[in-house]
Design a protein around this motif. Structure first.
Motif, PDB file in Angstrom:
ATOM      1  N   ALA A 210       0.849  -1.201   0.000  1.00 14.42           N
ATOM      2  CA  ALA A 210       0.000   0.000   0.000  1.00 14.42           C
ATOM      3  C   ALA A 210       0.878   1.243   0.000  1.00 14.42           C
ATOM      4  CB  ALA A 210      -0.923  -0.003   1.215  1.00 14.42           C
ATOM      5  N   PRO A 259      -3.692  -2.275  -8.415  1.00 10.39           N
ATOM      6  CA  PRO A 259      -4.789  -1.751  -7.596  1.00 10.39           C
ATOM      7  C   PRO A 259      -4.556  -0.283  -7.253  1.00 10.39           C
ATOM      8  CG  PRO A 259      -3.361  -3.167  -6.287  1.00 10.39           C
ATOM      9  CD  PRO A 259      -2.879  -3.277  -7.695  1.00 10.39           C
ATOM     10  N   VAL A 261      -4.685   2.830  -4.798  1.00 13.60           N
ATOM     11  CA  VAL A 261      -4.678   3.099  -3.363  1.00 13.60           C
ATOM     12  C   VAL A 261      -4.666   4.599  -3.139  1.00 13.60           C
ATOM     13  CG1 VAL A 261      -3.388   2.874  -1.207  1.00 13.60           C
ATOM     14  CG2 VAL A 261      -3.517   0.931  -2.770  1.00 13.60           C
ATOM     15  N   TYR A 266      -6.179   5.441   2.898  1.00 15.92           N
ATOM     16  CA  TYR A 266      -5.554   4.242   3.442  1.00 15.92           C
ATOM     17  C   TYR A 266      -4.989   4.499   4.840  1.00 15.92           C
ATOM     18  CZ  TYR A 266      -2.888  -0.017   3.986  1.00 15.92           C
ATOM     19  OH  TYR A 266      -2.414  -1.203   4.482  1.00 15.92           O
ATOM     20  N   TYR A 272     -11.232   1.326   4.911  1.00 12.43           N
ATOM     21  CA  TYR A 272     -10.535   1.305   3.614  1.00 12.43           C
ATOM     22  C   TYR A 272      -9.351   0.345   3.670  1.00 12.43           C
ATOM     23  CZ  TYR A 272      -8.472   3.231  -0.681  1.00 12.43           C
ATOM     24  OH  TYR A 272      -7.957   3.397  -1.936  1.00 12.43           O
ATOM     25  N   ARG A 273      -8.573   0.403   4.778  1.00 11.26           N
ATOM     26  CA  ARG A 273      -7.434  -0.503   4.943  1.00 11.26           C
ATOM     27  C   ARG A 273      -7.895  -1.961   5.002  1.00 11.26           C
ATOM     28  NH1 ARG A 273      -5.839   3.418   8.632  1.00 11.26           N
ATOM     29  NH2 ARG A 273      -6.438   2.110  10.408  1.00 11.26           N
ATOM     30  N   PHE A 276      -8.672  -3.274   1.531  1.00  9.51           N
ATOM     31  CA  PHE A 276      -7.455  -3.577   0.768  1.00  9.51           C
ATOM     32  C   PHE A 276      -6.819  -4.873   1.286  1.00  9.51           C
ATOM     33  CE2 PHE A 276      -2.904  -3.143  -0.234  1.00  9.51           C
ATOM     34  CZ  PHE A 276      -2.979  -2.908  -1.594  1.00  9.51           C
ATOM     35  N   TRP A 279      -8.612  -7.827  -0.131  1.00 15.14           N
ATOM     36  CA  TRP A 279      -8.188  -8.104  -1.514  1.00 15.14           C
ATOM     37  C   TRP A 279      -6.881  -8.897  -1.530  1.00 15.14           C
ATOM     38  CZ3 TRP A 279      -3.554  -6.305  -3.612  1.00 15.14           C
ATOM     39  CH2 TRP A 279      -3.352  -6.637  -4.950  1.00 15.14           C
TER      40      TRP A 279
END
Length: 315
Positions: A210, A259, A261, A266, A272-273, A276, A279
């Motif tokens: 990230a 992806p 970010v 983030y 949101y974190r 991710f 995923w």
């Protein structure tokens, strides 16, 4: 070629050759780094960077030559067809051994730019190593601890800003950034301690990729999901390879969309974190199943395979 020799002799021979190979090309890279310090114009520095990358390519090729000399390795590699040395990649991989870097650098050297790693800023001041990594344009990160951020909230976002500045040079030269997202080499002991849901993997950590995507996401052409398996490996993969005991290396490379970010979200939005991370967990679940199928394909013992890999407690 020489794999008929006893293991201890092959280990001594390969160790000597690996030291020589690293000393020669690492020395040239370090000398290039010193010269690069005195190059005042960008075009000259880019030319020096390209030369340093060629030296790293020679190091990876030399490692492959040493392996051919001491072992008869069957390289089963798939997924290289659409890759380009003129592109930018974020590479993620499972991590089994110190042998991974040499094996993956060798396999990928003619297909993507030479691998680079995000390094702790403290390594910049290590004699020879720091200069060599700087000459290779590896980005040095300054990660501010949570305690420091609590004392001085104004430092929030400074790490990302400094990393973006460190990565600005990559706008002008194709680059591959490697991230071992498990954060450590796999062992069965670590897997049990983590209560990992995967059979052959540790839990992936999303923060590193990230951070890389936040710093230079738009520059990346693809995310490369690399899976490496050693179906016949002894307990210590690196030592086994240096004794000619690793005869099969399986590598699968999957090019995935990059992806997106949002850095602000983030680092400030827990939901949101978590999304991710889910995923990435899905990518890791697919990797775990791929490893299982590869082990079945090569008649490896899927029940004992985790115990065969290195038991080193450190990264």
């Amino acid at each position: 070629m020489l794999n008929f020799l006893p293991g201890p002799i092959l280990f001594a021979l390969s160790s000597t050759l690996l030291v020589i190979n690293t000393f020669v090309w690492g020395g040239l890279i370090s000398i290039g780094g010193i010269l690069k310090l005195f190059v005042p114009w960008q075009g000259g520095r880019l030319a020096m960077s390209n030369l340093m990358n060629r030296f790293m390519w020679a190091w990876a090729t030399g490692n492959g030559g040493i392996l051919k000399l001491i072992a008869k390795i069957d390289w089963d590699v798939q997924g290289l067809e659409q890759l380009s040395k003129d592109s930018w990649y974020l590479v993620i991989s499972n991590h089994l051994s110190g042998f991974d870097i040499a094996a993956q650098s060798y396999v990928l050297r003619n297909h993507i730019p030479m691998l680079k790693f995000f390094l702790k800023k403290e390594l910049l001041y290590v004699p020879v190593l720091g200069l060599g990594c700087w000459a290779l344009d590896m980005p040095f990160m300054n990660r501010t601890s949570a305690a420091k951020l609590k004392k001085n909230p104004k430092l929030k976002g400074k790490d990302l800003e400094s990393t973006r500045k460190a990565c600005e040079k990559f706008r002008h030269i194709p680059t591959s950034i490697m991230n071992y997202v498990e954060g450590s080499r796999f062992t069965e002991e670590k897997r049990r301690r983590q209560n990992s849901p995967y059979r052959y993997l540790l839990k992936p950590k999303a923060g590193g990729i990230a951070f890389a995507l936040s710093a230079m996401g738009p520059q990346f052409t693809n995310l490369l999901n690399v899976t490496v398996v050693y179906p016949d490996a002894p307990r210590d993969i690196l030592a086994g390879a240096m004794q000619g005991k690793v005869q099969k290396v399986v590598v699968r490379v999957e090019a995935m969309p990059v992806p997106e970010v949002d850095a602000d979200q983030y680092f400030s939005d827990a939901a949101y974190r978590a999304n991710f991370q889910r995923w990435l967990n899905g990518v890791w679940a697919d990797k775990d199943e791929l490893i299982h199928q590869l082990l079945l394909e090569y008649d490896a013992d899927t029940d004992s395979y985790p115990q065969l890999v290195e038991q080193s407690p450190s990264h």
